[in-house]
Design a protein around this motif. Structure first.
Motif, PDB file in Angstrom:
ATOM      1  N   LEU A  78     -20.362   9.657  -7.200  1.00  0.00           N
ATOM      2  CA  LEU A  78     -21.660   9.195  -7.895  1.00  0.00           C
ATOM      3  C   LEU A  78     -21.164   9.078  -9.101  1.00  0.00           C
ATOM      4  O   LEU A  78     -21.038   8.035 -10.241  1.00  0.00           O
ATOM      5  N   MET A  79     -20.345  10.257 -10.098  1.00  0.00           N
ATOM      6  CA  MET A  79     -20.043  10.022 -11.935  1.00  0.00           C
ATOM      7  C   MET A  79     -19.153   9.956 -12.238  1.00  0.00           C
ATOM      8  O   MET A  79     -18.876   9.204 -12.851  1.00  0.00           O
ATOM      9  N   MET A  80     -17.867  10.546 -11.027  1.00  0.00           N
ATOM     10  CA  MET A  80     -16.746  10.266 -11.328  1.00  0.00           C
ATOM     11  C   MET A  80     -16.184   8.852 -10.658  1.00  0.00           C
ATOM     12  O   MET A  80     -14.984   8.333 -11.363  1.00  0.00           O
ATOM     13  N   ARG A  81     -16.905   8.045 -10.118  1.00  0.00           N
ATOM     14  CA  ARG A  81     -16.852   7.176  -9.068  1.00  0.00           C
ATOM     15  C   ARG A  81     -15.126   6.936  -9.036  1.00  0.00           C
ATOM     16  O   ARG A  81     -14.635   6.363  -9.093  1.00  0.00           O
ATOM     17  N   MET A  82     -15.033   8.273  -7.942  1.00  0.00           N
ATOM     18  CA  MET A  82     -14.069   8.589  -6.626  1.00  0.00           C
ATOM     19  C   MET A  82     -14.464   7.991  -5.714  1.00  0.00           C
ATOM     20  O   MET A  82     -15.300   8.868  -5.095  1.00  0.00           O
ATOM     21  N   LYS A  83     -13.764   6.525  -5.125  1.00  0.00           N
ATOM     22  CA  LYS A  83     -14.119   6.014  -3.982  1.00  0.00           C
ATOM     23  C   LYS A  83     -13.390   6.984  -2.603  1.00  0.00           C
ATOM     24  O   LYS A  83     -14.276   7.430  -1.550  1.00  0.00           O
ATOM     25  N   TRP A  84     -12.691   7.959  -3.160  1.00  0.00           N
ATOM     26  CA  TRP A  84     -12.135   8.842  -1.868  1.00  0.00           C
ATOM     27  C   TRP A  84     -13.212  10.093  -1.809  1.00  0.00           C
ATOM     28  O   TRP A  84     -13.846  10.192  -1.077  1.00  0.00           O
TER      29      TRP A  84
ATOM     30  N   LEU B 239     -27.850  10.048   2.623  1.00  0.00           N
ATOM     31  CA  LEU B 239     -28.552   9.298   1.763  1.00  0.00           C
ATOM     32  C   LEU B 239     -27.868   9.005  -0.068  1.00  0.00           C
ATOM     33  O   LEU B 239     -27.222   7.988  -0.330  1.00  0.00           O
ATOM     34  N   LEU B 240     -27.491  10.420   0.003  1.00  0.00           N
ATOM     35  CA  LEU B 240     -26.646  10.092  -1.448  1.00  0.00           C
ATOM     36  C   LEU B 240     -25.530   9.927  -1.069  1.00  0.00           C
ATOM     37  O   LEU B 240     -24.643   8.928  -2.046  1.00  0.00           O
ATOM     38  N   SER B 241     -24.931  10.134   0.187  1.00  0.00           N
ATOM     39  CA  SER B 241     -23.403  10.205   0.020  1.00  0.00           C
ATOM     40  C   SER B 241     -23.339   8.878   0.268  1.00  0.00           C
ATOM     41  O   SER B 241     -22.256   8.418   0.115  1.00  0.00           O
ATOM     42  N   VAL B 242     -24.172   8.071   1.036  1.00  0.00           N
ATOM     43  CA  VAL B 242     -23.637   6.138   0.873  1.00  0.00           C
ATOM     44  C   VAL B 242     -24.417   5.766   0.061  1.00  0.00           C
ATOM     45  O   VAL B 242     -23.643   4.894  -0.514  1.00  0.00           O
ATOM     46  N   SER B 243     -24.885   6.404  -1.099  1.00  0.00           N
ATOM     47  CA  SER B 243     -24.999   5.945  -2.037  1.00  0.00           C
ATOM     48  C   SER B 243     -24.184   5.678  -3.006  1.00  0.00           C
ATOM     49  O   SER B 243     -23.757   4.954  -3.961  1.00  0.00           O
ATOM     50  N   ALA B 244     -23.055   6.983  -2.462  1.00  0.00           N
ATOM     51  CA  ALA B 244     -22.090   7.646  -3.560  1.00  0.00           C
ATOM     52  C   ALA B 244     -21.444   6.177  -3.085  1.00  0.00           C
ATOM     53  O   ALA B 244     -20.569   5.371  -4.179  1.00  0.00           O
TER      54      ALA B 244
END
Length: 111
Positions: free
Chosen positions: A54-60, A90-95
Motif C-alpha cells: 500500500l505505502m511503497m507501491r510494491m506489487k510483489w 481484505l487488506l491484502s486484496v486492497s493492497a
C-alpha cells in the motif's frame, strides 16, 4: 468412653477403608492441543507485506500479502477469530488493487 476410642483406633489400624486399586496419582492437565504458531506468523508477515504494497507501491509485496493471507486462512483453526482473518485478507486484496490502480503496467521482477 475410652472403649469407643480404643475400638475406633483398632478399626483404623487394622482395616484401611481405602482401596489400593482405586488410588490414582494426580497428574495436572497440561495436555493442551498443540499451539501451532504458523498462522499467527504468516498473518503478521501478510500485514507487513500489505503495508509495503500500500505505502511503497510494491506489487510483489501486495501479491505476497495475498499469498500469506491464504496460507494463514488455510492453517487456522475453526475457533480462531474470523474477523482478523477477514480483515487481513481484505487488506491484502486492497493492497493489490491500489497498487494496480496507481500503475496499471504489468508487474516487473524486483531484481
Amino acid at each position: 468412653m475410652s472403649s469407643r476410642v480404643a475400638a475406633g483406633s483398632n478399626l483404623s489400624s487394622n482395616q484401611d477403608p481405602r482401596r489400593e486399586n482405586r488410588i490414582y496419582r494426580y497428574i495436572p492437565v497440561t495436555n493442551k492441543p498443540n499451539q501451532d504458531p504458523l498462522p499467527d506468523y504468516v498473518s503478521l508477515l501478510g500485514m507487513i507485506f500489505s503495508m509495503l504494497g500500500l505505502m511503497m507501491r510494491m506489487k510483489w509485496a501486495a501479491w505476497a500479502a495475498v499469498y500469506c493471507a491464504f496460507i494463514s486462512f488455510a492453517n487456522s483453526k475453526a475457533s480462531e477469530d474470523t474477523k482478523q482473518m477477514f480483515s487481513s485478507f481484505l487488506l491484502s486484496v486492497s493492497a493489490v488493487v491500489m497498487s494496480y490502480l496507481q500503475n496499471p503496467q504489468p508487474m516487473t521482477a524486483p531484481w
